[in-house]
Design a protein around this motif. Structure first.
Motif, PDB file in Angstrom:
ATOM      1  N   ASP A   1      34.838  47.856  40.617  1.00 58.35           N
ATOM      2  CA  ASP A   1      36.152  47.281  40.915  1.00 58.35           C
ATOM      3  C   ASP A   1      36.866  48.042  42.032  1.00 58.35           C
ATOM      4  O   ASP A   1      38.092  48.120  42.058  1.00 58.35           O
ATOM      5  CB  ASP A   1      37.023  47.231  39.654  1.00 58.35           C
TER       6      ASP A   1
ATOM      7  N   LYS B   1      37.240  37.155  38.978  1.00 60.36           N
ATOM      8  CA  LYS B   1      36.968  38.545  39.364  1.00 60.36           C
ATOM      9  C   LYS B   1      36.122  39.248  38.313  1.00 60.36           C
ATOM     10  O   LYS B   1      35.159  39.953  38.644  1.00 60.36           O
ATOM     11  CB  LYS B   1      38.288  39.282  39.578  1.00 60.36           C
TER      12      LYS B   1
ATOM     13  N   PHE C   1      38.447  37.832  48.913  1.00 57.64           N
ATOM     14  CA  PHE C   1      39.464  38.624  48.211  1.00 57.64           C
ATOM     15  C   PHE C   1      40.276  39.447  49.209  1.00 57.64           C
ATOM     16  O   PHE C   1      41.505  39.563  49.090  1.00 57.64           O
ATOM     17  CB  PHE C   1      38.788  39.533  47.184  1.00 57.64           C
TER      18      PHE C   1
ATOM     19  N   GLN D   1      32.556  38.073  38.540  1.00 58.62           N
ATOM     20  CA  GLN D   1      31.883  38.545  39.750  1.00 58.62           C
ATOM     21  C   GLN D   1      31.522  40.020  39.628  1.00 58.62           C
ATOM     22  O   GLN D   1      30.465  40.452  40.110  1.00 58.62           O
ATOM     23  CB  GLN D   1      32.785  38.332  40.973  1.00 58.62           C
TER      24      GLN D   1
END
Length: 488
Positions: A83, A36, A135, A39
């Motif tokens: 995020d 994560k 996700f 990314q």
């Protein structure tokens, strides 16, 4: 969008593939996503470029530039960087109902048009998209969403590939009752039986199908409306509109001596048979184990045949292409933001190089004849080199190069030369007109055919194309059908 200096601070980075030796042992997906944190850094590389060609979906010199679905790419990249994955998912689903498909199999015209790619490596748009949707599924953010109200009209969608699924999804969201008819034993069209499992795991397809069922779409397998006597009348009498999303599934053939020898197959039949074997657990009728395989045709289908042959345990594999190889880098006459025309070593070729020590592709090569034994089983192929030239009118043509004939030993031949339109029995049954490329003729604005209440979308209408174009066509056809039914 993203971090203003992100493209300067972070290098492009993609997830790692399993090594060729590891992945050829099975038919599982082999691409691993980044963490994560990594990314998020890739999302930061999306610059505030002013005019985001990545999402334009325009046509330049007959080639698409940017995303045909007009995905809100800078927005979901920015939200990934911040995020805020729930809102990133919301922006992604605004334009694309199936990002878990495009995030795996789309060739990413968005990245060819990425502004960063003018002087550096493009943003990992495709992988960012896949990360967001994967996700979301892993954390159960994806929920079925049936329409709150139903209309009193019913629509038949013929074909359950990406165009049929997209059209069905949007028509169902409009509130129509939607029945999807599929002639195969499983839903998904080319998503199921055309794209190998290592590129698109069928569990991913089935997961989406189950959501569509929960949302109210009815699916019927083993239901060829052109042949099934109980459906022939029903489809015309019980539906307010019919959508032909049957694909361009008529394969291009070779008319040369020895073509009817045993052991020569269309690539689509080979790939379908292999997937059917994996899903239904029965003996494969087209098996390349310990065989010398010749694949005629480049492109994605040819690559898929290379990879599948290797996984079946072939003795050798050769892939021939009549055209010249693409250049290794963009040429001056193929500038940004055009679709990047350059040579790539795809996953199938990578595996062949690792296993056999050389690239399986031969360019500017044609096959003149197939050789066969007394039992009419193919045993060889006569190849010849060709030269390309322009005639007096500027048309590109080729001629054989003298003294370049070569006979090679083969046990299996796979024809991967593309498709030439809709299968005849479909257009004959529905009595729809065809265009000069043997595709169903339907207006480019409203998707109507020459027959009242019959529409067409996807490869059936535009010819062999990308999954992302099929999804786009399904969306636009659904809008047109909604307008049509609202006027009745």
């Amino acid at each position: 969008m993203g971090k203003a200096t992100g493209f300067l601070e972070f290098e492009r980075k993609s997830g790692d593939d399993k090594t060729p030796k590891e992945r050829v042992e099975n038919f599982n997906e082999f691409h691993n996503l980044l963490s994560k944190e990594e990314q998020i850094n890739q999302g930061a590389r999306c610059m505030d470029c002013g005019v985001p060609f990545c999402q334009s979906g325009i046509t330049i010199k007959g080639m698409v530039s940017g995303c045909p679905l007009n995905n809100l790419i800078p927005e979901f990249n920015d939200l990934l960087y911040k995020d805020n994955l729930i809102l990133a998912l919301d922006r992604l689903l605004k334009t694309n109902p199936f990002p878990e498909f495009t995030g795996r199999v789309c060739p990413a015209p968005c990245e060819s048009a990425c502004t960063v790619s003018m002087n550096s490596s493009a943003v990992t748009i495709k992988e960012n998209e896949r990360f967001i949707i994967d996700f979301a599924f892993e954390n159960q953010y994806i929920k079925s969403n049936p329409p709150k109200k139903r209309k009193d009209k019913t629509i038949a969608v013929i074909g359950s590939g990406p165009a049929g699924l997209s059209c069905s999804y949007y028509l169902n969201q409009y509130g129509y009752k939607v029945d999807v008819f599929e002639r195969e034993d499983r839903i998904g069209g080319l998503l199921t039986y055309g794209i190998p499992n290592m590129k698109l795991d069928k569990a991913i397809v089935n997961r989406r199908i189950n959501f569509l069922k929960e949302e109210g779409i009815n699916f019927y397998t083993n239901s060829d409306v052109c042949i099934n006597e109980s459906l022939k009348t029903k489809v015309f009498t019980e539906y307010d509109a019919i959508v032909l999303a049957t694909g361009a599934s008529k394969p291009r053939d070779l008319n040369i001596n020895g073509r009817n020898s045993k052991g020569i197959y269309f690539a689509v039949d080979f790939l379908k048979e292999n997937t059917r074997n994996l899903l239904n657990k029965y003996e494969n009728n087209i098996n390349c184990k310990d065989k010398r395989v010749l694949i005629i045709g480049g492109g994605d289908t040819g690559t898929d045949c290379v990879a599948t042959s290797i996984r079946q345990g072939c003795k050798s594999v050769l892939q021939i292409e009549i055209t010249k190889p693409l250049p290794k880098d963009r040429l001056y006459d193929n500038p940004w933001p055009e679709w990047r025309k350059s040579l790539k070593v795809d996953y199938g070729q990578e595996e062949a190089i690792d296993l056999f020590g050389e690239d399986p592709r031969r360019y500017c090569t044609s096959v003149k004849e197939f050789l066969y034994d007394a039992s009419e089983k193919v045993t060889g192929a006569k190849l010849v080199k060709v030269n390309w030239f322009k005639d007096n009118l500027g048309n590109l043509k080729f001629r054989e190069v003298e003294n370049t004939e070569e006979i090679i030993d083969v046990d299996i031949v796979l024809l991967a030369m593309g498709f030439v339109g809709t299968e005849d029995y479909i257009s004959n049954f529905f009595k729809v007109d065809l265009d000069n490329r043997n595709n169903i003729e339907a207006d480019y604005n409203n998707f109507k055919t020459n027959r009242e209440k019959i529409f067409s979308c996807g490869d059936a209408r535009r010819g062999q194309s990308l999954v992302v174009w099929a999804i786009k066509e399904g969306l636009d056809a659904a809008k047109s059908i909604n307008e049509y039914l609202n006027l009745k």
